[in-house]
Enzyme design. Structure first.
Site, short mmCIF file in Angstrom:
data_model
loop_
_atom_site.label_atom_id
_atom_site.label_comp_id
_atom_site.label_asym_id
_atom_site.label_seq_id
_atom_site.Cartn_x
_atom_site.Cartn_y
_atom_site.Cartn_z
N GLU A 198 0.83 -1.21 0.00
CA GLU A 198 0.00 0.00 0.00
C GLU A 198 0.86 1.25 0.00
OE1 GLU A 198 -2.80 -0.02 3.24
OE2 GLU A 198 -4.03 -1.56 2.28
N TYR A 267 -11.83 -1.60 2.85
CA TYR A 267 -12.32 -2.03 4.16
C TYR A 267 -13.80 -1.67 4.20
CZ TYR A 267 -7.96 -3.86 5.63
OH TYR A 267 -6.86 -4.67 5.70
N GLU A 293 -6.08 -7.44 -0.72
CA GLU A 293 -6.38 -7.25 0.70
C GLU A 293 -7.69 -6.50 0.87
OE1 GLU A 293 -3.18 -5.63 3.31
OE2 GLU A 293 -4.77 -4.45 4.23
N TRP A 329 -8.18 -9.92 4.73
CA TRP A 329 -7.32 -9.59 5.87
C TRP A 329 -8.08 -9.86 7.16
CZ3 TRP A 329 -2.29 -8.23 6.00
CH2 TRP A 329 -1.80 -7.65 7.16
C1 IDC Z 1 -2.69 -3.60 10.51
C2 IDC Z 1 -2.90 -4.76 11.48
C3 IDC Z 1 -2.56 -4.33 12.89
C4 IDC Z 1 -1.16 -3.75 12.90
C5 IDC Z 1 -1.03 -2.64 11.89
C6 IDC Z 1 0.40 -2.12 11.80
O1 IDC Z 1 -4.24 -5.20 11.37
O2 IDC Z 1 -2.64 -5.42 13.79
O3 IDC Z 1 -0.88 -3.22 14.18
O4 IDC Z 1 -1.37 -3.13 10.59
O5 IDC Z 1 0.39 -0.81 11.41
C7 IDC Z 1 -3.97 -2.02 5.83
C8 IDC Z 1 -2.60 -2.59 5.85
C9 IDC Z 1 -2.42 -3.58 6.96
C10 IDC Z 1 -3.17 -3.15 8.20
C11 IDC Z 1 -4.66 -3.14 7.88
C12 IDC Z 1 -5.56 -2.80 9.07
O6 IDC Z 1 -2.23 -3.18 4.62
O7 IDC Z 1 -1.06 -3.72 7.21
O8 IDC Z 1 -2.92 -4.09 9.22
N1 IDC Z 1 -4.89 -2.22 6.78
O9 IDC Z 1 -5.29 -1.52 9.56
N2 IDC Z 1 -4.47 -1.21 4.93
C13 IDC Z 1 -5.70 -0.84 5.30
C14 IDC Z 1 -5.99 -1.49 6.49
#
Ligand code: IDC
Length: 379
Positions: A198, A267, A293, A329
């Site tokens: 991302e 999301y 994702e 995810w």
């Molecule tokens: C989030 C994990 C969380 C962790 C965080 C780190 O769910 O446990 O602490 O990263 O910064 C993304 C990202 C993905 C994120 C996820 C949810 O690719 O790494 O994971 N998310 O926030 N993009 C949108 C949402």
């Protein structure tokens, strides 16, 4: 008992123990009768132009949609890399694809290149042994620009790369990583390379910053994958946390066999129709899109505990109608509602009903996990 008899008995007991261990071990990793793996069904997947759209297709040229799961960051949730868990994902969840999320910063590959590379290679083996497609994800998140030094210098000193480095001293960290894996695994029909999860906080446009970045990695992948078996698909992350999926229209990475896709991430509690419209625009204008994702929660991963099932349904129906493949995810045991498992779920699923397939208990799955497993299984 004389000493010889004692020795004989001990040997017999040892032998019996070994045999039981072997048979028991084999049993949990055997594929169930009648199971035909995704790779057996679809072969080497590739992009084909059909009616003005670039579609992901089976080896025989028919369109295919892959559905599956993304791991959580493997620096945190390594427990998922077990024979039992992958048995359950393949035979019970019926995943077509698993995505291996290798964070670079956040305590990942930058800090422990040797360990993280080993985890990725273990994941590739677990997926390949079961005929699943597998996405290797260079998980860029913070600071966000894949051209930042945090990413470009990561893993450069790994000894595994020394031969490649000798020929290409100019290669950056991700070029070395993907060149190495392409040389080693490019002959597999089930591997896809995701060159930046991302990208975000970019100061330049797609064509000035991400396009040249992806192009460099793509060139290294193509150079080092010399098996002549057709090119593995490369998936490019897009700007603003992979929401600018239509930015590459008219400005695609150039690739001899045209096996490049672009990713959109959503999301369900945060991203709605406007992002679907972008995906539709990208598809209509000839881009191939893979949603590597998405989550049932809000974009923070679900800190408020909510899951957005109705919104997820809209997205997944849209993807189904448009043949867009996806990974959810995530395969995490965590107190965030996007996680597929409850925090105290079993790390090793067991064969609960005696059918030879290890599985998690229903009560191990979160609301998200229960819903997503059902969608993967087509229920
Ligand atoms: C989030 C994990 C969380 C962790 C965080 C780190 O769910 O446990 O602490 O990263 O910064 C993304 C990202 C993905 C994120 C996820 C949810 O690719 O790494 O994971 N998310 O926030 N993009 C949108 C949402």
């Amino acid at each position: 008992m004389d000493n010889f008899t004692k020795f004989k008995n001990l040997c017999l007991i040892g032998l019996l123990f070994l045999l039981t261990a072997c048979v028991g071990g084999l049993k949990s990793h055997e594929k169930p009768e009648g199971f035909v793996s995704p790779v057996e069904k679809y072969g080497k997947i590739r992009l084909v132009e059909i009616d003005g759209r670039r579609r992901l297709c089976k080896e025989n040229g028919e369109p295919v949609q892959l559905k599956g799961m993304s791991t959580m960051g493997l620096q945190w949730e390594e427990w998922i890399l077990s024979e039992e868990a992958f048995d359950a994902l393949a035979y019970d969840w019926r995943c077509d694809v698993v995505r291996l999320a290798m964070y670079i910063t956040e305590g990942g590959y930058k800090d422990d290149p040797f360990g993280m590379l080993a985890k990725v290679e273990k994941g590739i083996k677990l997926a390949s042994d079961r005929g699943l497609y597998v996405i290797v994800d260079w998980h860029v998140l913070t600071p966000g620009d894949p051209n930042a030094n945090d990413y470009l210098n990561a893993g450069k000193s790994l000894s595994q790369y020394s031969a490649i480095k000798k020929d290409h001293p100019e290669y950056s960290g991700p070029e070395l990583f993907f060149a190495y894996l392409s040389q080693k695994y490019g002959d597999l029909p089930n591997i896809l390379w995701e060159t930046a999860n991302e990208p975000n906080k970019l100061s330049k446009s797609w064509s000035e910053s991400l396009l040249p970045y992806h192009q460099k990695i793509l060139n290294a992948v193509r150079l080092y994958d010399k098996d002549g078996l057709g090119d593995n698909i490369v998936i490019c992350g897009t700007g603003t946390w992979s929401q600018e999926v239509d930015a590459p229209i008219g400005n695609e990475a150039s690739d001899p066999e045209g096996q490049v896709m672009y990713t959109v991430h959503f999301y369900a509690g945060t991203h709605g129709q406007w992002l679907m419209d972008r995906v539709k625009n990208a598809l209509d204008r000839g881009l191939a899109v893979f949603c590597t994702e998405w989550g049932t929660s809000e974009a923070d991963g679900g800190q408020n505990g909510k899951v957005y099932i109705a919104e997820s349904e809209d997205w997944l129906d849209f993807f189904e109608a448009n043949g867009v493949s996806w990974c959810n995810w995530s395969l995490a045991r965590a107190a965030q509602s996007s996680a597929a498992f409850k925090p105290n779920a079993a790390s090793f699923p067991k064969d609960l009903d005696g059918d030879g397939v290890p599985n998690w208990k229903d009560s191990d799955l979160s609301a998200s996990g229960t819903y997503v497993r059902g969608r993967i299984r087509g229920e």
